[in-house]
Scaffold this motif. Structure first.
Motif, mmCIF file in Angstrom:
data_model
loop_
_atom_site.group_PDB
_atom_site.id
_atom_site.type_symbol
_atom_site.label_atom_id
_atom_site.label_comp_id
_atom_site.label_asym_id
_atom_site.label_seq_id
_atom_site.Cartn_x
_atom_site.Cartn_y
_atom_site.Cartn_z
ATOM 1 N N ILE A 3 -14.473 40.451 -5.975
ATOM 2 C CA ILE A 3 -14.812 40.066 -4.560
ATOM 3 C C ILE A 3 -16.380 39.332 -4.793
ATOM 4 O O ILE A 3 -17.248 39.838 -5.361
ATOM 5 N N ARG A 4 -16.156 38.138 -4.486
ATOM 6 C CA ARG A 4 -17.438 37.384 -4.449
ATOM 7 C C ARG A 4 -18.545 37.582 -3.364
ATOM 8 O O ARG A 4 -17.956 37.764 -2.206
ATOM 9 N N VAL A 5 -19.511 38.252 -3.726
ATOM 10 C CA VAL A 5 -20.582 38.657 -2.913
ATOM 11 C C VAL A 5 -21.597 37.420 -2.513
ATOM 12 O O VAL A 5 -21.988 36.904 -3.358
ATOM 13 N N VAL A 6 -21.589 37.079 -1.129
ATOM 14 C CA VAL A 6 -22.449 36.238 -0.561
ATOM 15 C C VAL A 6 -23.600 36.753 0.391
ATOM 16 O O VAL A 6 -23.140 37.580 1.348
ATOM 17 N N SER A 7 -24.802 36.702 -0.076
ATOM 18 C CA SER A 7 -25.977 37.539 0.482
ATOM 19 C C SER A 7 -26.452 36.585 1.546
ATOM 20 O O SER A 7 -27.035 37.104 2.546
ATOM 21 N N LYS A 8 -26.503 35.260 1.317
ATOM 22 C CA LYS A 8 -27.090 34.568 2.204
ATOM 23 C C LYS A 8 -26.502 33.262 2.528
ATOM 24 O O LYS A 8 -25.704 32.710 1.540
ATOM 25 N N ARG A 9 -26.566 32.547 3.676
ATOM 26 C CA ARG A 9 -25.814 31.386 4.057
ATOM 27 C C ARG A 9 -26.193 30.324 2.967
ATOM 28 O O ARG A 9 -25.304 29.267 2.958
ATOM 29 N N ASP A 10 -27.420 30.024 2.522
ATOM 30 C CA ASP A 10 -27.565 29.114 1.513
ATOM 31 C C ASP A 10 -26.813 29.044 0.204
ATOM 32 O O ASP A 10 -26.732 28.007 -0.327
ATOM 33 N N GLU A 11 -26.044 30.236 -0.257
ATOM 34 C CA GLU A 11 -25.223 30.334 -1.130
ATOM 35 C C GLU A 11 -23.998 29.754 -0.981
ATOM 36 O O GLU A 11 -23.303 29.379 -2.056
ATOM 37 N N ILE A 12 -23.336 29.367 0.226
ATOM 38 C CA ILE A 12 -22.284 29.030 0.650
ATOM 39 C C ILE A 12 -21.669 27.423 -0.180
ATOM 40 O O ILE A 12 -20.800 27.434 -0.906
ATOM 41 N N PRO A 13 -22.676 26.715 0.055
ATOM 42 C CA PRO A 13 -22.291 25.425 -0.550
ATOM 43 C C PRO A 13 -22.502 25.434 -2.179
ATOM 44 O O PRO A 13 -21.757 24.367 -2.802
ATOM 45 N N ASN A 14 -22.891 26.435 -2.954
ATOM 46 C CA ASN A 14 -22.702 26.562 -4.459
ATOM 47 C C ASN A 14 -21.489 27.343 -4.847
ATOM 48 O O ASN A 14 -21.583 27.753 -6.124
ATOM 49 N N LEU A 15 -20.771 27.824 -3.800
ATOM 50 C CA LEU A 15 -19.782 28.703 -4.182
ATOM 51 C C LEU A 15 -18.563 28.060 -5.056
ATOM 52 O O LEU A 15 -18.472 26.796 -4.808
ATOM 53 N N ASP A 16 -17.947 28.493 -5.832
ATOM 54 C CA ASP A 16 -16.774 28.195 -6.604
ATOM 55 C C ASP A 16 -15.805 27.578 -5.612
ATOM 56 O O ASP A 16 -15.205 28.640 -4.883
ATOM 57 N N ALA A 17 -15.198 26.696 -5.620
ATOM 58 C CA ALA A 17 -14.259 26.127 -4.685
ATOM 59 C C ALA A 17 -12.940 27.097 -4.475
ATOM 60 O O ALA A 17 -12.146 27.116 -3.777
ATOM 61 N N GLY A 18 -12.686 27.684 -5.735
ATOM 62 C CA GLY A 18 -11.579 28.430 -5.852
ATOM 63 C C GLY A 18 -11.394 29.943 -5.529
ATOM 64 O O GLY A 18 -10.458 30.794 -5.820
ATOM 65 N N GLU A 19 -12.644 30.352 -4.791
ATOM 66 C CA GLU A 19 -12.724 31.807 -4.512
ATOM 67 C C GLU A 19 -11.646 32.054 -3.562
ATOM 68 O O GLU A 19 -11.511 31.343 -2.652
ATOM 69 N N LYS A 20 -10.993 33.425 -3.947
ATOM 70 C CA LYS A 20 -10.015 33.869 -2.776
ATOM 71 C C LYS A 20 -10.505 34.893 -2.060
ATOM 72 O O LYS A 20 -10.056 35.299 -0.806
ATOM 73 N N VAL A 21 -11.535 36.027 -2.488
ATOM 74 C CA VAL A 21 -11.840 36.933 -1.634
ATOM 75 C C VAL A 21 -13.283 36.981 -1.579
ATOM 76 O O VAL A 21 -13.880 37.150 -2.680
ATOM 77 N N ILE A 22 -14.041 36.872 -0.410
ATOM 78 C CA ILE A 22 -15.445 36.634 -0.365
ATOM 79 C C ILE A 22 -15.795 37.866 0.676
ATOM 80 O O ILE A 22 -15.358 38.146 1.649
ATOM 81 N N HIS A 23 -16.947 38.184 0.390
ATOM 82 C CA HIS A 23 -17.827 39.270 1.163
ATOM 83 C C HIS A 23 -18.882 38.872 1.671
ATOM 84 O O HIS A 23 -19.776 38.253 0.742
ATOM 85 N N LEU A 24 -19.334 38.681 2.886
ATOM 86 C CA LEU A 24 -20.531 38.076 3.552
ATOM 87 C C LEU A 24 -21.348 39.220 3.815
ATOM 88 O O LEU A 24 -20.887 40.080 4.608
#
Length: 132
Positions: A3-24
């Motif tokens: 599960i890709r963990v995203v801690s802050k909104r600033d990280e969203i533009p740098n995510l791998d485009a192929g992510e399938k499961v994301i925890h905000l």
């Protein structure tokens, strides 16, 4: 499974485009979710903490439903983002799922039992059951 963990909104533009499961791990706005969907075209599940779940608008819920994306509640207990940006679901949990399915136990019952045994919530376990 990771599960890709995203801690802050600033990280969203740098995510791998192929992510399938994301925890905000932050309280997402409608714009954050739209940006996430635009960036990660393959996303299947977005998980947010229970306390933030109630603040998600009905329009975003309907949008995600129309896109075939699940919005689930839950946390990634004990995860340290400074060490790894992914939370890995234990192979023991996956193995336990396989055992219980081979015994003919219904998916709902498997998810119910494992949610008590593991630190995963029932909705995420049901997703894993469908994928496995």
């Amino acid at each position: 499974m990771k599960i890709r963990v995203v801690s802050k909104r600033d990280e969203i533009p740098n995510l791998d485009a192929g992510e399938k499961v994301i925890h905000l791990a932050f309280r997402p706005s409608n714009e954050d979710i739209f940006t996430l969907i635009k960036r990660c075209k393959d996303v299947e599940v977005i998980q947010i903490p229970t306390s933030y779940r109630r603040t998600v608008s009905k329009s975003i819920e309907m949008f995600l439903d129309m896109q075939g994306i699940r919005l689930v509640e839950g946390d990634v207990w004990g995860h340290r983002k400074d060490i790894n940006e992914y939370y890995s679901i234990s192979p023991a949990v996956i193995e336990r799922i396989k055992e219980m399915k081979s015994e003919g136990i219904a998916d709902d019952e498997v998810a119910e039992r494992l949610s008590r045994e593991s630190k995963l919530n029932k909705e995420m376990l049901l997703y894993i059951l469908e994928k496995d």
